[in-house]
Scaffold this motif. Structure first.
Motif, PDB file in Angstrom:
ATOM      1  N   ASP A 259       0.856  -1.179   0.000  1.00 38.55           N
ATOM      2  CA  ASP A 259       0.000   0.000   0.000  1.00 38.55           C
ATOM      3  C   ASP A 259       0.901   1.242   0.000  1.00 38.55           C
ATOM      4  O   ASP A 259       1.839   1.331   0.792  1.00 38.55           O
ATOM      5  CB  ASP A 259      -0.880  -0.024   1.261  1.00 38.55           C
ATOM      6  CG  ASP A 259      -1.983   0.995   1.207  1.00 38.55           C
ATOM      7  OD1 ASP A 259      -3.054   0.657   0.690  1.00 38.55           O
ATOM      8  OD2 ASP A 259      -1.783   2.130   1.689  1.00 38.55           O
ATOM      9  N   ILE A 260       0.639   2.184  -0.932  1.00 32.38           N
ATOM     10  CA  ILE A 260       1.420   3.423  -0.969  1.00 32.38           C
ATOM     11  C   ILE A 260       1.147   4.201   0.320  1.00 32.38           C
ATOM     12  O   ILE A 260      -0.015   4.494   0.654  1.00 32.38           O
ATOM     13  CB  ILE A 260       1.046   4.285  -2.187  1.00 32.38           C
ATOM     14  CG1 ILE A 260       1.215   3.493  -3.484  1.00 32.38           C
ATOM     15  CG2 ILE A 260       1.885   5.558  -2.217  1.00 32.38           C
ATOM     16  CD1 ILE A 260       2.615   3.076  -3.791  1.00 32.38           C
ATOM     17  N   PHE A 263      -1.083   7.976   0.987  1.00 32.04           N
ATOM     18  CA  PHE A 263      -1.504   8.356  -0.357  1.00 32.04           C
ATOM     19  C   PHE A 263      -2.611   9.404  -0.323  1.00 32.04           C
ATOM     20  O   PHE A 263      -2.678  10.276  -1.202  1.00 32.04           O
ATOM     21  CB  PHE A 263      -1.974   7.121  -1.134  1.00 32.04           C
ATOM     22  CG  PHE A 263      -2.282   7.389  -2.580  1.00 32.04           C
ATOM     23  CD1 PHE A 263      -1.259   7.587  -3.491  1.00 32.04           C
ATOM     24  CD2 PHE A 263      -3.597   7.465  -3.029  1.00 32.04           C
ATOM     25  CE1 PHE A 263      -1.536   7.854  -4.834  1.00 32.04           C
ATOM     26  CE2 PHE A 263      -3.880   7.725  -4.360  1.00 32.04           C
ATOM     27  CZ  PHE A 263      -2.847   7.916  -5.261  1.00 32.04           C
ATOM     28  N   GLY A 275      -1.660  12.400  -7.784  1.00 36.52           N
ATOM     29  CA  GLY A 275      -1.819  11.080  -7.180  1.00 36.52           C
ATOM     30  C   GLY A 275      -1.797   9.983  -8.230  1.00 36.52           C
ATOM     31  O   GLY A 275      -1.148   8.942  -8.054  1.00 36.52           O
ATOM     32  N   LEU A 279       0.857   6.699  -8.841  1.00 39.30           N
ATOM     33  CA  LEU A 279       0.479   5.305  -9.074  1.00 39.30           C
ATOM     34  C   LEU A 279       1.108   4.771 -10.361  1.00 39.30           C
ATOM     35  O   LEU A 279       1.600   3.640 -10.401  1.00 39.30           O
ATOM     36  CB  LEU A 279      -1.048   5.182  -9.149  1.00 39.30           C
ATOM     37  CG  LEU A 279      -1.810   5.500  -7.855  1.00 39.30           C
ATOM     38  CD1 LEU A 279      -3.315   5.420  -8.098  1.00 39.30           C
ATOM     39  CD2 LEU A 279      -1.410   4.540  -6.740  1.00 39.30           C
ATOM     40  N   ARG A 298      -3.069  -4.212  -9.649  1.00 36.37           N
ATOM     41  CA  ARG A 298      -3.633  -3.164  -8.790  1.00 36.37           C
ATOM     42  C   ARG A 298      -4.956  -3.687  -8.255  1.00 36.37           C
ATOM     43  O   ARG A 298      -5.923  -3.839  -9.004  1.00 36.37           O
ATOM     44  CB  ARG A 298      -3.848  -1.883  -9.593  1.00 36.37           C
ATOM     45  CG  ARG A 298      -4.331  -0.705  -8.741  1.00 36.37           C
ATOM     46  CD  ARG A 298      -4.607   0.499  -9.612  1.00 36.37           C
ATOM     47  NE  ARG A 298      -5.130   1.623  -8.848  1.00 36.37           N
ATOM     48  CZ  ARG A 298      -5.834   2.612  -9.377  1.00 36.37           C
ATOM     49  NH1 ARG A 298      -6.101   2.608 -10.691  1.00 36.37           N
ATOM     50  NH2 ARG A 298      -6.279   3.594  -8.621  1.00 36.37           N
ATOM     51  N   GLU A 302      -4.836   2.526  -3.956  1.00 33.41           N
ATOM     52  CA  GLU A 302      -3.380   2.642  -3.948  1.00 33.41           C
ATOM     53  C   GLU A 302      -2.730   1.341  -3.486  1.00 33.41           C
ATOM     54  O   GLU A 302      -1.586   1.314  -3.060  1.00 33.41           O
ATOM     55  CB  GLU A 302      -2.936   3.793  -3.036  1.00 33.41           C
ATOM     56  CG  GLU A 302      -3.217   3.587  -1.557  1.00 33.41           C
ATOM     57  CD  GLU A 302      -4.589   4.084  -1.117  1.00 33.41           C
ATOM     58  OE1 GLU A 302      -4.763   4.343   0.086  1.00 33.41           O
ATOM     59  OE2 GLU A 302      -5.491   4.222  -1.961  1.00 33.41           O
TER      60      GLU A 302
END
Length: 386
Positions: A259-260, A263, A275, A279, A298, A302
């Motif tokens: 997970d970023i 985010f 954003g 990604l 994905r 995020e």
């Protein structure tokens, strides 16, 4: 026995009907389709001229007609090269056509020899058919259904063989005819094979174009539109198949769910456009850093998942750390903005029995532990349970 003119006209008529299908595919911008349609038009024009040879002036019924017949095969070669995205030497092909025209003129105006004219045209067609067949063999996509490409290959080889045999017959003076309009057993066999092969080549291109469109639609359906990695649905489908295959073959595999970090803060501070850029940047880095066989998808806003086929957790940990280091060391550049970011991740190894769903759930638990531990880190399940 059908006359040569009737066989020629029948072949041209069938090709004309199929040209309409080709033009209907041209709007999809499939490479090679327009060149194939032009090849078919050249073939039809040449055949009608050859069939009407007794009623046409020599330069039209012999020189132009035979030149168009050879050019039709050259253009089909161009169509195949374009379809597979390969370069074409225009100069070399022009030289081939010029040599054909020169030979036709010499052996009509200077030394009137019907057999040598046949050798020139049939030799060109046989050689170009072999070159086109080699292109199909070398560049056809092995992951796609084989039938369209095998049809093209079989028609090309049929054309190459029958024209090579024709060259041999006329070099050895084994066929007594002295014009295309005269009948003989071999002439009838040759024209009958041509009746099959030429429409077959057009049909092969039509089927290949449809297969290309189907492949593109499948890619679109399986690809996340923003990042270019596997979509959520496609990743889960591949994960299920990989787990089932590992169960059958007693292989290991590992899964990373990441997970970023922060985010939402990136979106609030820089806006959703930046954003999205983050990604895309991460997806590009992951694609470059990880192996080709590693499945990147994905699976949320995020959130990404990586499945490492036939990979124990130690090796997967090294690859995951390499990815984390790459993200730490390269900020996302978008316009005048430079945005640094990191991610948190959970890494687990398949236990040999669980489903893909259960495996990913364990990876989520490890991801949650990474978040609690301060982010910017990778936590394996064993570390999460300590």
């Amino acid at each position: 026995m059908p006359t040569p003119a009737l066989l020629l006209a029948s072949s041209a008529f069938v090709c004309l009907l199929m040209i309409g299908v080709l033009w209907s595919l041209a709007r999809n911008n499939i490479p090679g389709v327009k060149a194939c349609a032009l090849s078919a038009l050249l073939f039809c024009g040449s055949v009608f001229m050859l069939a009407g040879q007794p009623y046409l002036p020599w330069w039209l019924g012999i020189i132009v007609a035979n030149t168009m017949l050879g050019a039709a095969m050259v253009m089909y070669f161009v169509a195949m090269r374009q379809f597979f995205g390969r370069p074409v030497s225009v100069v070399a092909l022009i030289v081939v056509i010029v040599l054909e025209v020169a030979g036709l003129i010499v052996f009509w105006c200077v030394w009137r020899d019907f057999g040598i004219r046949i050798v020139i045209v049939s030799g060109l067609i046989s050689g170009m058919a072999c070159a086109t067949a080699a292109t199909v063999v070398r560049y056809r996509p092995l992951h796609r259904p084989a039938y369209p490409y095998m049809l093209a290959l079989s028609m090309l080889m049929l054309l190459a063989v029958i024209h090579a045999v024709r060259v041999t017959f006329y070099l050895l003076n084994l066929d007594p005819v002295q014009s295309v309009g005269q009948s003989s057993v071999f002439q009838t066999i040759f024209l009958s094979v041509g009746l099959l092969a030429r429409p077959g080549l057009i049909l092969a291109m039509i089927l290949m174009a449809y297969d290309r469109m189907l492949s593109e639609r499948e890619t679109e359906a399986n690809t996340d539109a923003l990042t270019g990695v596997l979509s959520r649905k496609a990743w889960w489908l591949m994960a299920g198949k990989t787990v089932a295959g590992a169960a059958r073959n007693a292989k290991r595999l590992s899964v990373l769910v990441l997970d970023i970090d922060r985010f939402a803060h990136v979106n609030e501070t820089y806006g959703p456009q930046l954003g999205d850029a983050v990604l895309r940047h991460f997806a590009g880095l992951a694609t470059n850093v990880l192996r080709q066989e590693d499945l990147i998808g994905r699976i949320g806003g995020e959130k990404f998942a990586v499945l490492f086929p036939d990979t124990p957790i130690d090796a997967a940990r090294l690859a995951s750390e390499k990815l984390l280091q790459a993200v730490r060391g390269e900020a996302c550049i978008h316009g005048s903005w430079s945005i640094g970011y990191v991610f948190s991740a959970g890494l687990v190894q398949w236990d040999g029995q669980e489903s893909a769903q259960a495996l990913v759930e364990r990876a989520h638990l490890a991801l949650a532990a990474a978040k609690r531990g301060g982010r910017d880190r990778i936590v394996t399940q064993g570390e999460a349970e300590v």
